[in-house]
Structure formats: structure tokens, C-alpha cells
Design an enzyme around this catalytic site. Structure first.
Site, PDB file in Angstrom:
ATOM      1  N   GLY A 112       5.967   9.470  -5.625  1.00 50.18           N
ATOM      2  CA  GLY A 112       4.982  10.143  -6.482  1.00 50.18           C
ATOM      3  C   GLY A 112       4.101  11.032  -5.633  1.00 50.18           C
ATOM      4  N   SER A 115       0.225   0.656  -0.381  1.00 53.30           N
ATOM      5  CA  SER A 115       0.318   0.624  -1.853  1.00 53.30           C
ATOM      6  C   SER A 115      -0.484  -0.560  -2.399  1.00 53.30           C
ATOM      7  CB  SER A 115       1.786   0.588  -2.292  1.00 53.30           C
ATOM      8  OG  SER A 115       2.452  -0.572  -1.819  1.00 53.30           O
ATOM      9  N   ARG A 116       0.157  -1.689  -2.555  1.00 51.54           N
ATOM     10  CA  ARG A 116      -0.528  -2.916  -2.953  1.00 51.54           C
ATOM     11  C   ARG A 116       0.094  -4.068  -2.168  1.00 51.54           C
ATOM     12  NH1 ARG A 116      -4.146  -0.221  -4.535  1.00 51.54           N
ATOM     13  NH2 ARG A 116      -4.996  -0.098  -6.649  1.00 51.54           N
ATOM     14  N   GLU A 164      -6.412 -10.251  -0.832  1.00 42.34           N
ATOM     15  CA  GLU A 164      -7.418  -9.498  -0.078  1.00 42.34           C
ATOM     16  C   GLU A 164      -8.761 -10.176  -0.278  1.00 42.34           C
ATOM     17  OE1 GLU A 164      -7.265  -5.371  -1.161  1.00 42.34           O
ATOM     18  OE2 GLU A 164      -5.207  -5.174  -0.467  1.00 42.34           O
ATOM     19  N   HIS A 200      -8.011  -2.248   3.442  1.00 39.32           N
ATOM     20  CA  HIS A 200      -7.842  -1.445   2.213  1.00 39.32           C
ATOM     21  C   HIS A 200      -8.793  -0.238   2.218  1.00 39.32           C
ATOM     22  CE1 HIS A 200      -6.375  -1.798  -2.230  1.00 39.32           C
ATOM     23  NE2 HIS A 200      -6.495  -0.524  -1.850  1.00 39.32           N
TER      24      HIS A 200
HETATM   25  C1  DGY Z   1      -6.688   2.970  -5.388  1.00 37.05           C
HETATM   26  O1  DGY Z   1      -7.394   3.916  -5.767  1.00 37.05           O
HETATM   27  O2  DGY Z   1      -5.866   2.440  -6.132  1.00 37.05           O
HETATM   28  C2  DGY Z   1      -6.861   2.496  -3.984  1.00 37.05           C
HETATM   29  O3  DGY Z   1      -6.164   1.372  -3.719  1.00 37.05           O
HETATM   30  C3  DGY Z   1      -8.325   2.360  -3.623  1.00 37.05           C
HETATM   31  O4  DGY Z   1      -8.819   3.646  -3.535  1.00 37.05           O
END
Ligand code: DGY
Length: 320
Positions: A152, A234-235, A264, A283
Site C-alpha cells: 500500500g 506494521s503491527r 506493547e 512504536h
Molecule cells: C498508526 O498510525 O497506525 C501508527 O501505528 C501510529 O502512528
């Protein structure tokens, strides 16, 4: 309005000017029971990725709630379907953090490859005695192959940076993108199981969903090169962290650099914390002053539009 943390003034000021603001001022997120108590009776709420918005939250807020505005591009903390069932639009902050996140991805990739945290620790420990021909060797970044998982906005911004380093660019997504997107980036689509064994660097840019949870696990790690570097901005749950720790310890892959973890903050007794070949930052991918200001102003615009019954400038599409 309830605003769940102090955000930059670009977002706080317009909300304060327009309405009755209840601001959570602590550095830590509101505990769950406090959050549920504070959102009761609100017309709009501005949440962070640390605040879970689900049926319990929406029940606590009450039927007058008109909008949930998330101060993030990601919205895995929000049950968007539950909001949609109640006709509550959800806003997020896409676009403004794309390049800032790609910058941090690049910083992590370079730092892991060239062992910057190890080098810094080495100097500060007083271990630097001489120039060493074999000291802290790592792979070249220029000319290497990068595998971008999730192509993306952010994945493509990472690809633009990789072009400057003369890298071969491979990508994986749910399906190949149109040549008008991939050709200018010189990016080649591959299924994940073909991309992983070919990539020197693998970088993750997918949304967290049931499909992507633990996308990187013992089996997919085993497909990667033993010299590979994994980067995740990402996550956290996209990576099976226990499997990653074993892979780093056993030499299945060479190094990892993480901006996100699961949970986290990462517990100090997590095996990853003790590994020299795992770089972890808290993060901070979108954490430039300018970008956090733009995110704040977008989140405020979504909040105020929702309360006025207007279309949100950037609304998360409700699930079909
Ligand atoms: C988001 O915006 O999803 C990030 O993880 C934090 O800025």
C-alpha cells in the site's frame, strides 16, 4: 468530547475552541474502567491505538455518540463493524504519515544491517580498542534484494527509498497491483513463499487482520535466508514473536528490527529483549513533529465533522 491523550496543539486547539473538551492528561492511557466512565454521554471521542473501541465501549458511551476519531492510520483497536451497526462513522489519519513511517523503516533496516545499536553499546562499554577488520560486519544494503510485504502507501514509499539504493524490489500483497503502480517502482510481484527465500531484507507493511495475524511464523521464517533481516513497522501481532526469538537465536534468520511488538510495551522478560541481533524501538514510526501535528489536525477535523453530522474528511470504510 473526550480526547484520550494530549495530542499536538494542531488538533487540541480546534477541538477546545469548538466544544466542551474532556482531556485525559496522563502520559499513560486511561485504565479501561476510567475510559468507559469518561466517554459516557459524549458526542464524539478521539481515541488512540491503545484504546479498545468495541460494543462495551459504545454501550458505555451511549446512543448519542456520533463519531469515533482515531489518532492513527491503523484502526485494529476499533471494532469498525460494531460502530457501523450503530451508524457511528470512524475516522483515521491516512496519507500524512506515509513518508515518515517509510523513513523510520529505512532507519531500522540500515541500523540492523550495519549493527548500529551494537556498535553504540560497544563504544559506551569501553570495548573499542582498535580498528578491527572483522569488527561488527554486516550485509550491504545497496544492491541487495528487498521483499516488501503489503504494498500500500507505506510499502510503496519504502520501495521508492530502495530504488535509491539500487535494490531489487519484490513485493507481495493480496493480489498484484496494476503495472501503472509497480512498473515505475521497478517492483515485481511474488507469492509470499517465493518472495521470502529471495529477499535479503523483508519488511512488513500489512494491516493487522485475521489473515495477517502471525503471517510471519516458524514456517514462514524457515523460508527466509539465514542472512536475512526482518523489519516490522506494521503491527506487532503480524509476527509470532516466540517463533521470531527462536529463529534469531538459532540462526534461522540473521537479524530483526521492530517498531511494533505484541504486546506493547514488550515485557522486559521477553526473549527478544535479550538478543543482540534484535533492535526494538517503542512504536515511533510516525513520530516526527510535523507528522504528529498533521495527524492531530486530521483527527480533530474528523471529530468535529462527525459531531456536526457531516461526512468525515477521512473515514474508515465500513465493512461491506
Ligand atoms: C498508526 O498510525 O497506525 C501508527 O501505528 C501510529 O502512528
Amino acid at each position: 468530547m473526550f480526547v484520550a491523550r494530549v495530542i499536538p496543539s494542531e488538533g487540541l486547539d480546534p477541538v477546545r475552541d469548538a466544544c466542551d473538551l474532556d482531556l485525559w492528561e496522563d502520559e499513560l492511557p486511561p485504565p479501561r474502567d476510567e475510559l468507559l466512565r469518561r466517554v459516557a454521554g459524549c458526542d464524539g471521542v478521539l481515541t488512540l491505538l491503545t484504546d479498545r473501541v468495541d460494543d462495551e465501549f459504545l454501550d458505555a458511551a451511549g446512543p448519542q455518540l456520533k463519531v469515533v476519531s482515531n489518532y492513527a492510520v491503523g484502526f485494529d483497536n476499533i471494532d469498525v463493524a460494531a460502530c457501523a451497526r450503530r451508524g457511528i462513522p470512524v475516522g483515521n489519519t491516512p496519507g500524512v504519515l506515509t513518508d515518515t513511517t517509510a523513513d523510520l523503516t529505512w532507519a531500522l533496516l540500515m541500523a540492523a544491517a550495519r549493527r548500529l545499536p551494537e556498535g553504540d553499546r560497544y563504544v559506551r562499554a569501553g570495548s573499542w580498542k582498535t580498528w578491527g577488520p572483522l569488527l561488527l560486519l554486516g550485509p550491504d544494503v545497496h544492491g541487495a534484494t528487498i521483499g516488501i510485504v503489503g504494498f500500500g502507501r507505506i510499502g510503496q514509499a519504502v520501495a521508492r527509498r530502495a530504488q535509491g539504493f539500487g535494490m531489487e524490489i519484490l513485493y507481495h500483497d493480496l493480489q498484484p497491483l496494476p503495472p501503472s503502480v509497480s512498473d515505475p517502482l521497478g517492483a515485481t510481484y511474488l507469492p509470499l513463499e517465493e518472495l521470502l527465500p529471495r529477499s535479503d531484507f523483508v519488511t512488513l507493511h500489512v494491516n493487522l487482520s485475521p489473515v495477517t495475524r502471525h503471517l510471519i511464523n516458524a514456517e514462514t521464517l524457515a523460508l527466509m535466508k539465514s542472512t536475512a533481516v526482518l523489519v516490522n513497522t506494521s503491527r506487532g501481532p503480524v509476527v509470532d514473536q516466540a517463533a521470531l526469538a527462536s529463529a534469531l537465536r538459532d540462526g534461522v534468520i540473521w537479524a530483526a528490527a521492530l517498531d511494533v511488538t505484541d504486546p506493547e510495551p514488550i515485557p522486559m522478560d521477553d526473549p527478544l529483549v535479550g538478543l543482540d541481533n534484535c533492535l526494538i524501538v517503542p512504536h515511533i514510526a510516525s513520530a516526527s513533529r510535523a507528522t504528529r501535528g498533521k495527524m492531530a489536525s486530521m483527527a480533530a477535523a474528523n471529530l468535529l465533522a462527525g459531531v456536526r453530522g457531516e461526512q468525515l474528511p477521512t473515514e474508515v470504510p465500513p465493512p461491506s
